[in-house]
Design a protein around this motif. Structure first.
Motif, PDB file in Angstrom:
ATOM      1  N   ILE A 176       0.842  -1.203   0.000  1.00  0.00           N
ATOM      2  CA  ILE A 176       0.000   0.000   0.000  1.00  0.00           C
ATOM      3  C   ILE A 176       0.879   1.254   0.000  1.00  0.00           C
ATOM      4  CG2 ILE A 176      -1.613   1.353   1.394  1.00  0.00           C
ATOM      5  CD1 ILE A 176      -2.810  -1.352   2.319  1.00  0.00           C
ATOM      6  N   ALA A 177       1.824   1.310   0.932  1.00  0.00           N
ATOM      7  CA  ALA A 177       2.677   2.488   1.041  1.00  0.00           C
ATOM      8  C   ALA A 177       3.505   2.690  -0.222  1.00  0.00           C
ATOM      9  CB  ALA A 177       3.583   2.360   2.264  1.00  0.00           C
ATOM     10  N   HIS A 178       4.021   1.612  -0.782  1.00  0.00           N
ATOM     11  CA  HIS A 178       4.821   1.705  -2.008  1.00  0.00           C
ATOM     12  C   HIS A 178       3.973   2.240  -3.161  1.00  0.00           C
ATOM     13  CE1 HIS A 178       6.507  -0.023  -5.793  1.00  0.00           C
ATOM     14  NE2 HIS A 178       7.630   0.421  -5.273  1.00  0.00           N
ATOM     15  N   GLY A 179       2.753   1.727  -3.295  1.00  0.00           N
ATOM     16  CA  GLY A 179       1.889   2.180  -4.380  1.00  0.00           C
ATOM     17  C   GLY A 179       1.546   3.653  -4.272  1.00  0.00           C
ATOM     18  N   ILE A 180       1.298   4.115  -3.041  1.00  0.00           N
ATOM     19  CA  ILE A 180       0.990   5.535  -2.843  1.00  0.00           C
ATOM     20  C   ILE A 180       2.214   6.378  -3.147  1.00  0.00           C
ATOM     21  CG2 ILE A 180       0.236   7.283  -1.190  1.00  0.00           C
ATOM     22  CD1 ILE A 180      -1.229   5.015   0.318  1.00  0.00           C
ATOM     23  N   ALA A 181       3.383   5.932  -2.647  1.00  0.00           N
ATOM     24  CA  ALA A 181       4.615   6.704  -2.802  1.00  0.00           C
ATOM     25  C   ALA A 181       5.005   6.879  -4.266  1.00  0.00           C
ATOM     26  CB  ALA A 181       5.752   6.037  -2.030  1.00  0.00           C
ATOM     27  N   GLU A 182       4.587   5.982  -5.123  1.00  0.00           N
ATOM     28  CA  GLU A 182       4.880   6.117  -6.543  1.00  0.00           C
ATOM     29  C   GLU A 182       4.113   7.278  -7.179  1.00  0.00           C
ATOM     30  OE1 GLU A 182       6.208   1.927  -8.429  1.00  0.00           O
ATOM     31  OE2 GLU A 182       4.055   2.084  -7.992  1.00  0.00           O
ATOM     32  N   ASN A 183       3.077   7.763  -6.481  1.00  0.00           N
ATOM     33  CA  ASN A 183       2.206   8.789  -7.059  1.00  0.00           C
ATOM     34  C   ASN A 183       2.249  10.125  -6.315  1.00  0.00           C
ATOM     35  OD1 ASN A 183       0.515   7.207  -9.189  1.00  0.00           O
ATOM     36  ND2 ASN A 183       0.505   5.882  -7.380  1.00  0.00           N
ATOM     37  N   VAL A 184       2.271  10.069  -4.969  1.00  0.00           N
ATOM     38  CA  VAL A 184       2.246  11.286  -4.153  1.00  0.00           C
ATOM     39  C   VAL A 184       3.112  11.073  -2.915  1.00  0.00           C
ATOM     40  CG1 VAL A 184      -0.063  12.036  -4.904  1.00  0.00           C
ATOM     41  CG2 VAL A 184       0.181  10.513  -2.912  1.00  0.00           C
ATOM     42  N   GLU A 185       3.395  12.165  -2.207  1.00  0.00           N
ATOM     43  CA  GLU A 185       4.150  12.037  -0.961  1.00  0.00           C
ATOM     44  C   GLU A 185       3.311  11.318   0.088  1.00  0.00           C
ATOM     45  OE1 GLU A 185       7.509  15.237  -0.011  1.00  0.00           O
ATOM     46  OE2 GLU A 185       5.497  16.085   0.020  1.00  0.00           O
ATOM     47  N   VAL A 186       3.922  10.388   0.771  1.00  0.00           N
ATOM     48  CA  VAL A 186       3.234   9.646   1.827  1.00  0.00           C
ATOM     49  C   VAL A 186       4.229   9.378   2.949  1.00  0.00           C
ATOM     50  CG1 VAL A 186       3.708   7.412   0.688  1.00  0.00           C
ATOM     51  CG2 VAL A 186       1.855   7.597   2.366  1.00  0.00           C
ATOM     52  N   ALA A 187       3.740   9.437   4.168  1.00  0.00           N
ATOM     53  CA  ALA A 187       4.595   9.237   5.336  1.00  0.00           C
ATOM     54  C   ALA A 187       4.064   8.103   6.201  1.00  0.00           C
ATOM     55  CB  ALA A 187       4.677  10.514   6.168  1.00  0.00           C
ATOM     56  N   LEU A 188       4.972   7.299   6.697  1.00  0.00           N
ATOM     57  CA  LEU A 188       4.650   6.282   7.696  1.00  0.00           C
ATOM     58  C   LEU A 188       4.469   6.960   9.042  1.00  0.00           C
ATOM     59  CD1 LEU A 188       4.558   3.351   8.799  1.00  0.00           C
ATOM     60  CD2 LEU A 188       7.065   3.467   8.933  1.00  0.00           C
ATOM     61  N   LEU A 189       3.370   6.662   9.731  1.00  0.00           N
ATOM     62  CA  LEU A 189       3.100   7.259  11.038  1.00  0.00           C
ATOM     63  C   LEU A 189       2.787   6.139  12.026  1.00  0.00           C
ATOM     64  CD1 LEU A 189       2.770   9.834  12.705  1.00  0.00           C
ATOM     65  CD2 LEU A 189       0.387   9.921  11.999  1.00  0.00           C
ATOM     66  N   PRO A 190       3.763   5.725  12.848  1.00  0.00           N
ATOM     67  CA  PRO A 190       3.526   4.628  13.791  1.00  0.00           C
ATOM     68  C   PRO A 190       2.860   5.110  15.075  1.00  0.00           C
ATOM     69  CG  PRO A 190       5.813   5.329  13.911  1.00  0.00           C
ATOM     70  CD  PRO A 190       5.166   6.181  12.851  1.00  0.00           C
ATOM     71  N   ILE A 191       1.917   4.330  15.571  1.00  0.00           N
ATOM     72  CA  ILE A 191       1.218   4.642  16.817  1.00  0.00           C
ATOM     73  C   ILE A 191       1.209   3.389  17.690  1.00  0.00           C
ATOM     74  CG2 ILE A 191      -0.997   5.265  17.864  1.00  0.00           C
ATOM     75  CD1 ILE A 191      -1.560   7.027  15.474  1.00  0.00           C
ATOM     76  N   PRO A 219       8.421  -2.832  -1.509  1.00  0.00           N
ATOM     77  CA  PRO A 219       7.416  -3.153  -0.483  1.00  0.00           C
ATOM     78  C   PRO A 219       7.998  -3.929   0.694  1.00  0.00           C
ATOM     79  CG  PRO A 219       6.483  -3.472  -2.657  1.00  0.00           C
ATOM     80  CD  PRO A 219       7.945  -3.186  -2.861  1.00  0.00           C
ATOM     81  N   ALA A 220       8.928  -4.830   0.420  1.00  0.00           N
ATOM     82  CA  ALA A 220       9.535  -5.620   1.507  1.00  0.00           C
ATOM     83  C   ALA A 220      10.343  -4.726   2.435  1.00  0.00           C
ATOM     84  CB  ALA A 220      10.424  -6.720   0.929  1.00  0.00           C
ATOM     85  N   ALA A 221      11.095  -3.785   1.863  1.00  0.00           N
ATOM     86  CA  ALA A 221      11.884  -2.875   2.699  1.00  0.00           C
ATOM     87  C   ALA A 221      10.977  -1.983   3.526  1.00  0.00           C
ATOM     88  CB  ALA A 221      12.799  -2.034   1.813  1.00  0.00           C
ATOM     89  N   ILE A 222       9.880  -1.528   2.937  1.00  0.00           N
ATOM     90  CA  ILE A 222       8.940  -0.693   3.681  1.00  0.00           C
ATOM     91  C   ILE A 222       8.315  -1.492   4.821  1.00  0.00           C
ATOM     92  CG2 ILE A 222       6.766   0.584   3.532  1.00  0.00           C
ATOM     93  CD1 ILE A 222       7.536   1.223   0.610  1.00  0.00           C
ATOM     94  N   THR A 223       7.953  -2.734   4.550  1.00  0.00           N
ATOM     95  CA  THR A 223       7.364  -3.585   5.592  1.00  0.00           C
ATOM     96  C   THR A 223       8.332  -3.766   6.756  1.00  0.00           C
ATOM     97  OG1 THR A 223       6.043  -4.759   3.930  1.00  0.00           O
ATOM     98  CG2 THR A 223       6.326  -5.831   6.064  1.00  0.00           C
ATOM     99  N   ARG A 224       9.604  -3.974   6.452  1.00  0.00           N
ATOM    100  CA  ARG A 224      10.599  -4.104   7.526  1.00  0.00           C
ATOM    101  C   ARG A 224      10.706  -2.804   8.316  1.00  0.00           C
ATOM    102  NH1 ARG A 224      13.359  -6.930   3.354  1.00  0.00           N
ATOM    103  NH2 ARG A 224      14.637  -5.091   2.855  1.00  0.00           N
ATOM    104  N   ARG A 225      10.648  -1.682   7.615  1.00  0.00           N
ATOM    105  CA  ARG A 225      10.725  -0.395   8.299  1.00  0.00           C
ATOM    106  C   ARG A 225       9.505  -0.178   9.186  1.00  0.00           C
ATOM    107  NH1 ARG A 225      14.211   2.650  10.742  1.00  0.00           N
ATOM    108  NH2 ARG A 225      13.690   4.878  10.721  1.00  0.00           N
ATOM    109  N   VAL A 226       8.334  -0.594   8.720  1.00  0.00           N
ATOM    110  CA  VAL A 226       7.126  -0.505   9.537  1.00  0.00           C
ATOM    111  C   VAL A 226       7.328  -1.252  10.839  1.00  0.00           C
ATOM    112  CG1 VAL A 226       4.720  -1.256   9.721  1.00  0.00           C
ATOM    113  CG2 VAL A 226       5.517  -0.150   7.616  1.00  0.00           C
ATOM    114  N   ARG A 227       7.868  -2.452  10.751  1.00  0.00           N
ATOM    115  CA  ARG A 227       8.066  -3.242  11.973  1.00  0.00           C
ATOM    116  C   ARG A 227       8.999  -2.537  12.949  1.00  0.00           C
ATOM    117  NH1 ARG A 227       7.127  -8.082  14.086  1.00  0.00           N
ATOM    118  NH2 ARG A 227       8.507  -8.659  15.788  1.00  0.00           N
ATOM    119  N   THR A 228      10.108  -2.005  12.439  1.00  0.00           N
ATOM    120  CA  THR A 228      11.069  -1.324  13.311  1.00  0.00           C
ATOM    121  C   THR A 228      10.440  -0.109  13.979  1.00  0.00           C
ATOM    122  OG1 THR A 228      12.955  -2.061  11.979  1.00  0.00           O
ATOM    123  CG2 THR A 228      13.284  -0.127  13.376  1.00  0.00           C
TER     124      THR A 228
END
Length: 244
Positions: A176-191, A219-228
């Protein structure tokens, strides 16, 4: 329209075009904020950075840990009590399909911005994976075309073993994040969410600093970053809980 895997094409066509009633959504979020009263802390600079990115119309992929069936209410209450309030009515929340079975509950979820997810653990694997690709496409389109942010519980199921340590993270959030980032700015926001007792009222919530997603990241790198990032926010939320 029934929310069933067999009807996935119609389901995602509907949610691809669905509009939340913004005023009703704000009222619902306000009610949940008053009922659940989360105690919110921020990572260094997180509040100001969230405001700055919101003003620039950066989309957010909000990720939160999953501990109970009340988490979505606590997350909504958190949104109302933070700079995310301005986005209410344009936040889509991924929710398992069985929550849409009851007509009255589905109407409430639709107001809150829900999008159904057909989990492979609950359905025939191949069909659920195909529906998952449609769900990802809907999330990317809604963020890109309509300016929506996306909220996800990326563990995909409640963590009933060790609330201090995340379960494995599903890869859908990375796509999801990768697909959005290909089109517009998107930020990961962990809570990160931690509960002081079984009431689920007064949860300790830690909002991490938003982090822009590199469109070149896989997408795999983003998923790993989400976990961290999410694990850090969970640990910080539990640290606040221990001090309280």
């Amino acid at each position: 329209m029934e929310i069933t895997l067999e009807n996935a094409d119609e389901v995602y066509a509907f949610y691809g075009a669905h509009r939340q009633p913004v005023m009703r959504a704000r009222a619902a979020y306000a009610y949940l904020a008053a009922r659940y009263r989360p105690a919110i802390s921020y990572d260094d600079g997180a509040r100001d950075q969230t405001i700055e990115m919101r003003r620039r119309n950066v989309r957010f992929v909000v990720c939160a840990n999953h501990l109970s069936d009340k988490d979505q209410f606590v997350l909504a209450a958190t949104a109302f009590r933070t700079p995310l309030r301005r986005l209410i009515g344009h936040i889509r929340v991924l929710a398992k399909d069985e929550l849409f079975d009851d007509a009255k509950q589905r109407a409430q979820i639709d107001v809150m911005g829900g999008i159904p997810v057909f989990r492979p653990k609950d359905h025939q694997m191949r069909a659920a994976v195909a529906a998952g690709r449609q769900m990802i496409d809907v999330c990317v389109d809604r963020a890109t075309r309509y300016g929506d942010s996306i909220a996800v519980f990326p563990e995909g199921t409640c963590n009933v073993t060790d609330p201090s340590t995340l379960l494995p993270i599903a890869s859908g959030i990375g796509h999801i994040a990768h697909g959005i980032a290909e089109n517009v700015e998107v930020a990961l926001l962990p809570i990160g969410i931690a509960y002081p007792d079984d009431t689920r009222v007064g949860a300790r919530v830690m909002m991490g600093a938003p982090e822009l997603i590199d469109p070149a990241a896989t997408p795999a790198a983003i998923t790993r970053r989400v976990r961290t990032r999410l694990q850090n926010s969970v640990s910080d939320a539990r640290g606040v809980l221990d001090v309280a």
